[in-house]
Design a protein around this motif. Structure first.
Motif, PDB file in Angstrom:
ATOM      1  N   GLU A  76      -2.995  -4.238   4.591  1.00 31.56           N
ATOM      2  CA  GLU A  76      -4.222  -3.669   4.058  1.00 31.56           C
ATOM      3  C   GLU A  76      -4.521  -2.275   4.611  1.00 31.56           C
ATOM      4  N   SER A  77      -3.632  -1.738   5.426  1.00 37.05           N
ATOM      5  CA  SER A  77      -3.798  -0.353   5.888  1.00 37.05           C
ATOM      6  C   SER A  77      -3.235   0.598   4.838  1.00 37.05           C
ATOM      7  N   THR A  78      -3.741   1.808   4.839  1.00 34.66           N
ATOM      8  CA  THR A  78      -3.293   2.798   3.873  1.00 34.66           C
ATOM      9  C   THR A  78      -2.607   3.949   4.598  1.00 34.66           C
ATOM     10  N   GLY A  79      -2.018   4.819   3.801  1.00 37.28           N
ATOM     11  CA  GLY A  79      -1.496   6.056   4.352  1.00 37.28           C
ATOM     12  C   GLY A  79      -0.008   6.043   4.611  1.00 37.28           C
ATOM     13  N   SER A  80       0.512   7.231   4.853  1.00 32.63           N
ATOM     14  CA  SER A  80       1.907   7.429   5.202  1.00 32.63           C
ATOM     15  C   SER A  80       1.926   8.527   6.264  1.00 32.63           C
ATOM     16  N   GLY A  81       3.033   9.210   6.389  1.00 37.55           N
ATOM     17  CA  GLY A  81       3.090  10.330   7.312  1.00 37.55           C
ATOM     18  C   GLY A  81       3.732  10.019   8.641  1.00 37.55           C
ATOM     19  N   ALA A  82       3.867   8.722   8.991  1.00 40.93           N
ATOM     20  CA  ALA A  82       4.547   8.363  10.235  1.00 40.93           C
ATOM     21  C   ALA A  82       6.047   8.514  10.027  1.00 40.93           C
TER      22      ALA A  82
END
Length: 259
Positions: free
Chosen positions: A62-68
């Motif tokens: 349920e977490s969002t985002g990328s970039g890691a």
């Protein structure tokens, strides 16, 4: 569920159990393409008596985002959450990629890690020539087939097929960019020559039938740990759900006060 907003990501997490107890908080970190519910059995067991925290890593569950892009990036996310929750010293319990994150934290912030648990995890991914070619070729197939093949082989023979299909569906819901970027991050991860710096007591729990990260690789890593205990269970790579009660018992023994 509570959330924490970070740069280009929002982390969903659970923070349960008493805040005023003497027991060091447990922080559960899931693996690649998984989510925080891998730890349902352990959360239910420990929450009545001590503070327990788990999160969905960015882009997972349920977490969002990328970039890691690296394991270090994910470690920074975990620490940002713990800083937000005002947790200083803790016990990281990391499964697979989560164990790589735990080791990264232990090396960078040894003062914050009371002790550590690595579940089906290693310090360096290595392949013989044949398996290396197979893994490289697997990235050329359609994305859902790539995910399905990796999750299917993570379970020991005999695990219920319908449950494996459910895990495949959940993993395939993880954004492609997150899956492939962190797959590369795991392949690049290498702290094998530094594990001797980790002086905190460490429990290494591994599935005997793990073909993703074979037990021989864990044993090679274990030789470098100054203070490690090994438990090998009759399971594959997905110990938290294949043998939840046995894993919980091993954790309970390791984190409970002993004479």
């Amino acid at each position: 569920m509570p959330t924490l907003a970070l740069d280009a990501a929002t982390l969903t997490y659970d923070d349960e159990g008493p805040r005023d107890g003497e027991a060091t908080p447990l922080v559960f970190i899931h693996g690649w393409t998984a989510n925080r519910h891998r730890w349902d059995h352990q959360m239910a067991h420990f929450a009545p008596g001590r503070r327990v925290i788990r999160l969905d890593l960015r882009g997972h569950g349920e977490s969002t985002g990328s970039g890691a892009r690296t394991i270090e990036d994910l470690a920074d996310d975990v620490l940002a959450l713990l800083d937000h929750l005002e947790v200083d010293r803790f016990i990281p319990v990391g499964h697979s990629m989560g164990g790589m994150i735990a080791q990264t934290i232990a090396l960078a912030h040894p003062d914050r890690v009371d002790r550590m648990v690595l579940v089906n995890s290693i310090s360096k991914m290595s392949y013989n020539r044949g398996r290396g070619l197979l893994m490289a070729a697997s990235t050329l197939v359609p994305f859902k087939l790539f995910v399905a093949a990796n999750i299917q082989r993570a379970f020991a023979p005999g695990y219920p097929r319908e449950e494996i299909r459910a895990y495949i569906g959940a993993s395939a819901a993880t954004p492609r960019e997150v899956v492939m970027t962190l797959y590369s991050a795991m392949r690049a991860f290498d702290v094998l020559d530094r594990v001797g710096e980790i002086r905190t007591p460490t429990l290494l729990v591994h599935g005997y039938h793990d073909v993703q990260l074979p037990v021989a690789q864990m044993l090679r890593m274990a030789k470098g740990y100054p203070d490690a205990v090994i438990r090998i269970l009759d399971a594959g790579h997905e110990l938290p759900v294949e043998k939840p009660a046995e894993l919980t018992a091993a954790l309970d023994w390791f984190v409970s006060p002993r004479d």
